[in-house]
Scaffold this motif. Structure first.
Motif, mmCIF file in Angstrom:
data_model
loop_
_atom_site.group_PDB
_atom_site.id
_atom_site.type_symbol
_atom_site.label_atom_id
_atom_site.label_comp_id
_atom_site.label_asym_id
_atom_site.label_seq_id
_atom_site.Cartn_x
_atom_site.Cartn_y
_atom_site.Cartn_z
ATOM 1 N N GLY A 1 0.763 -1.069 -0.149
ATOM 2 C CA GLY A 1 -0.098 -0.020 0.084
ATOM 3 C C GLY A 1 0.733 1.304 -0.340
ATOM 4 N N THR A 2 0.258 2.469 0.783
ATOM 5 C CA THR A 2 1.096 3.534 0.603
ATOM 6 C C THR A 2 2.561 3.410 1.343
ATOM 7 O OG1 THR A 2 0.274 4.179 2.947
ATOM 8 C CG2 THR A 2 -0.857 4.591 1.133
ATOM 9 N N ALA A 3 2.775 4.228 1.197
ATOM 10 C CA ALA A 3 4.386 4.678 2.195
ATOM 11 C C ALA A 3 4.427 4.977 3.074
ATOM 12 C CB ALA A 3 4.992 5.631 1.355
ATOM 13 N N ASN A 4 3.577 5.216 4.246
ATOM 14 C CA ASN A 4 3.308 5.312 5.473
ATOM 15 C C ASN A 4 2.404 3.623 6.040
ATOM 16 O OD1 ASN A 4 3.671 7.818 5.848
ATOM 17 N ND2 ASN A 4 1.581 8.747 5.847
ATOM 18 N N ASN A 5 1.648 2.775 5.141
ATOM 19 C CA ASN A 5 1.580 1.555 5.450
ATOM 20 C C ASN A 5 2.839 0.784 4.923
ATOM 21 O OD1 ASN A 5 -0.233 -0.441 6.257
ATOM 22 N ND2 ASN A 5 0.099 -1.338 4.365
ATOM 23 N N LEU A 6 3.224 0.807 4.182
ATOM 24 C CA LEU A 6 5.550 0.799 3.749
ATOM 25 C C LEU A 6 6.119 0.205 4.996
ATOM 26 C CD1 LEU A 6 7.078 -1.481 2.002
ATOM 27 C CD2 LEU A 6 7.953 0.614 0.788
ATOM 28 N N ARG A 7 6.391 1.731 5.744
ATOM 29 C CA ARG A 7 7.247 2.175 6.853
ATOM 30 C C ARG A 7 6.545 1.710 8.105
ATOM 31 N NH1 ARG A 7 10.583 6.408 8.838
ATOM 32 N NH2 ARG A 7 9.898 6.860 10.896
ATOM 33 N N HIS A 8 5.460 1.141 8.196
ATOM 34 C CA HIS A 8 5.065 0.713 9.572
ATOM 35 C C HIS A 8 5.236 -0.627 9.961
ATOM 36 C CE1 HIS A 8 1.802 -0.796 12.130
ATOM 37 N NE2 HIS A 8 1.876 -1.819 11.005
ATOM 38 N N HIS A 9 5.164 -1.288 8.376
ATOM 39 C CA HIS A 9 5.520 -2.850 8.646
ATOM 40 C C HIS A 9 6.772 -2.854 8.784
ATOM 41 C CE1 HIS A 9 0.921 -4.863 8.208
ATOM 42 N NE2 HIS A 9 1.682 -4.237 7.132
ATOM 43 N N PHE A 10 8.063 -2.033 7.615
ATOM 44 C CA PHE A 10 8.982 -2.473 7.673
ATOM 45 C C PHE A 10 9.079 -1.915 9.258
ATOM 46 C CE2 PHE A 10 9.850 -3.157 3.852
ATOM 47 C CZ PHE A 10 11.328 -3.389 3.138
ATOM 48 N N LEU A 11 9.176 -1.010 10.432
ATOM 49 C CA LEU A 11 9.395 -0.905 11.281
ATOM 50 C C LEU A 11 9.608 -1.781 12.132
ATOM 51 C CD1 LEU A 11 8.847 2.868 11.708
ATOM 52 C CD2 LEU A 11 11.136 1.649 11.730
ATOM 53 N N LYS A 12 8.040 -2.324 12.268
ATOM 54 C CA LYS A 12 6.962 -3.603 13.136
ATOM 55 C C LYS A 12 8.304 -5.020 13.019
ATOM 56 C CE LYS A 12 3.148 -5.847 14.361
ATOM 57 N NZ LYS A 12 1.725 -6.051 13.817
ATOM 58 N N HIS A 13 7.441 -4.306 11.667
ATOM 59 C CA HIS A 13 9.103 -6.590 11.560
ATOM 60 C C HIS A 13 10.708 -6.353 11.038
ATOM 61 C CE1 HIS A 13 4.952 -8.172 11.226
ATOM 62 N NE2 HIS A 13 4.627 -6.881 10.159
ATOM 63 N N LEU A 14 10.963 -5.039 11.138
ATOM 64 C CA LEU A 14 12.141 -5.702 10.745
ATOM 65 C C LEU A 14 13.288 -4.274 11.141
ATOM 66 C CD1 LEU A 14 12.151 -5.486 6.810
ATOM 67 C CD2 LEU A 14 12.639 -7.347 8.083
ATOM 68 N N GLY A 15 12.326 -3.424 11.705
ATOM 69 C CA GLY A 15 13.038 -2.686 13.067
ATOM 70 C C GLY A 15 13.602 -1.499 12.247
ATOM 71 N N VAL A 16 13.473 -1.566 10.609
ATOM 72 C CA VAL A 16 14.621 -0.099 9.996
ATOM 73 C C VAL A 16 12.992 0.443 9.436
ATOM 74 C CG1 VAL A 16 16.723 -1.032 10.728
ATOM 75 C CG2 VAL A 16 15.354 -1.488 8.454
ATOM 76 N N SER A 17 13.239 1.662 8.612
ATOM 77 C CA SER A 17 12.256 2.276 7.657
ATOM 78 C C SER A 17 12.827 1.682 6.455
ATOM 79 C CB SER A 17 11.950 3.655 7.935
ATOM 80 O OG SER A 17 13.492 3.950 7.463
ATOM 81 N N PRO A 18 12.087 2.116 5.472
ATOM 82 C CA PRO A 18 12.274 1.773 4.206
ATOM 83 C C PRO A 18 13.595 2.588 3.948
ATOM 84 C CG PRO A 18 10.019 1.470 4.231
ATOM 85 C CD PRO A 18 10.660 2.564 5.604
ATOM 86 N N GLY A 19 13.216 3.523 3.593
ATOM 87 C CA GLY A 19 14.544 4.215 3.383
ATOM 88 C C GLY A 19 16.174 3.654 4.169
ATOM 89 N N ASP A 20 16.328 3.650 5.552
ATOM 90 C CA ASP A 20 16.885 3.145 5.866
ATOM 91 C C ASP A 20 17.408 1.812 5.359
ATOM 92 O OD1 ASP A 20 17.917 5.998 7.559
ATOM 93 O OD2 ASP A 20 17.074 4.871 9.088
ATOM 94 N N TYR A 21 16.433 0.949 5.361
ATOM 95 C CA TYR A 21 16.661 -0.393 4.792
ATOM 96 C C TYR A 21 17.680 -0.184 3.548
ATOM 97 C CZ TYR A 21 16.769 -5.598 3.323
ATOM 98 O OH TYR A 21 17.108 -5.944 2.931
ATOM 99 N N ARG A 22 17.165 1.078 2.806
ATOM 100 C CA ARG A 22 17.842 1.200 1.808
ATOM 101 C C ARG A 22 19.240 1.488 1.439
ATOM 102 N NH1 ARG A 22 13.844 3.736 -3.598
ATOM 103 N NH2 ARG A 22 14.173 1.227 -4.109
ATOM 104 N N ARG A 23 19.079 2.339 1.836
ATOM 105 C CA ARG A 23 20.464 2.925 2.096
ATOM 106 C C ARG A 23 21.671 2.065 2.828
ATOM 107 N NH1 ARG A 23 17.707 8.251 3.587
ATOM 108 N NH2 ARG A 23 16.953 6.915 5.774
#
Length: 335
Positions: A298-320
């Motif tokens: 879904g949205t960028a906010n929803n993606l961020r929510h799932h990344f923080l919950k399950h991976l512990g990092v934001s999508p931007g930090d993961y990409r970097r």
């Protein structure tokens, strides 16, 4: 991302039972064979032997180029298993091994056990107050012998950050691929799994032992619909959609997927979506909003929510964490 060095403990260099070679071979295969096209440098593997005074007549003799002192300084220490008498009969583990494991942990090594290797980490006190697992046939003994350990007998592996434990046999391979995923990213882990002809990812929370309540041939009926779902993750899929495509009722589809995978349909879908999002972030320069769309999160906010919950990092930090992301253009179409 960094691979680092991996020290694998060989608890018996003489008389190694043939049935213990499987767990020993797993980290050697995953971390020991260079994969320069996937990551360069790859892991630096060291086999570190405890040694034994005499052969027991039931196994092989191994020569290791490193000793227990070499555990200190390694980025990751893996204990594949311990001798059966140490588990079944309570034979003490070598004190020099226990001391070396403690020193390695104090020096900052990530500590990993496969199967009964958890007994060594527990004996060293490294699992006290932590959640851990081992092969389901030995978890009761582990819990009884080490009451300070929170033993979970149902899962494939447990990731406690700096200490990880797995069940036996193929679950050890799942954990080692999980480590590659943590160190080098989902794309590298997926490519390595493909070369090894094994599933790219089985979540650690998946059940160790699943009682199938349907004939084995029924599982084959799930393969086409699951493959179709992976190819259409950008769509708003529901359990009802998948059940209809599989020509089953939602209840039957739910039951059969859970029996075959140990997880629910919704959790399975979420795992696939997260995997797709990680791969896109690693290998493309697509905007975060587009990654959310193509992965079905879904949205960028929803993606961020799932990344923080399950991976512990934001999508931007993961990409970097992947300096080469985006160098190959807009990336693959999600099919």
């Amino acid at each position: 991302m960094s691979a680092g060095s991996v020290a694998v403990v060989v608890t018996d260099e003489i008389g190694v039972p043939s049935w213990d070679l499987y767990e020993l071979s797993i980290p050697c295969t995953v971390f020991g064979k260079p994969q320069p096209d996937l990551a360069d440098p790859w892991y630096e593997l060291k086999l570190c032997g405890v040694g034994a005074e005499e052969a027991n007549g039931h196994g092989l003799s191994l020569r290791t180029p490193y000793g227990l002192d070499d555990l200190v300084g390694a980025d990751t220490v893996v204990v594949p298993s311990v001798p059966d008498p140490c588990v079944e009969e309570g034979r003490p583990l070598p004190q020099e091994l226990i001391d070396a494991l403690r020193r390695a942990h104090e020096a900052g090594a990530r500590m990993v056990s496969l199967c009964t290797g958890a007994f060594a980490l527990a004996e060293a006190g490294l699992l006290d107050g932590r959640r851990a697992t081992a092969h389901w046939m030995h978890t009761a003994q582990l819990a009884e012998r080490y009451p300070k350990v929170e033993v979970d007998a149902s899962v494939l592996y447990v990731d406690e950050g700096d200490i990880l434990t797995s069940a036996g046999l193929t679950a050890g391979l799942d954990l080692c691929l999980h480590l590659v995923r943590r160190d080098l990213g989902a794309h590298v882990a997926n490519q390595l799994a493909r070369r090894m002809v094994v599933p790219a990812h089985r979540p650690g929370g998946q059940a160790q032992f699943i009682e199938l309540s349907v004939p084995a041939r029924d599982d084959e009926g799930l393969a086409p619909v699951l493959a179709w779902a992976r190819a259409h993750l950008d769509r708003p899929l529901t359990v009802a959609d998948l059940a209809r495509r599989a020509a089953m009722s939602p209840r039957t589809f739910y039951r059969r997927l859970q029996a075959a995978t140990g997880t629910t349909p919704l959790q399975w879908l979420l795992d696939q979506r997260l995997g797709r999002a990680r791969s896109l972030l690693e290998s493309t320069n697509l905007p975060i909003e587009k990654v959310g769309e193509l992965s079905g999160l879904g949205t960028a906010n929803n993606l961020r929510h799932h990344f923080l919950k399950h991976l512990g990092v934001s999508p931007g930090d993961y990409r970097r964490a992947f300096p080469g992301a985006g160098t190959s253009g807009p990336g693959p179409r999600p099919v």
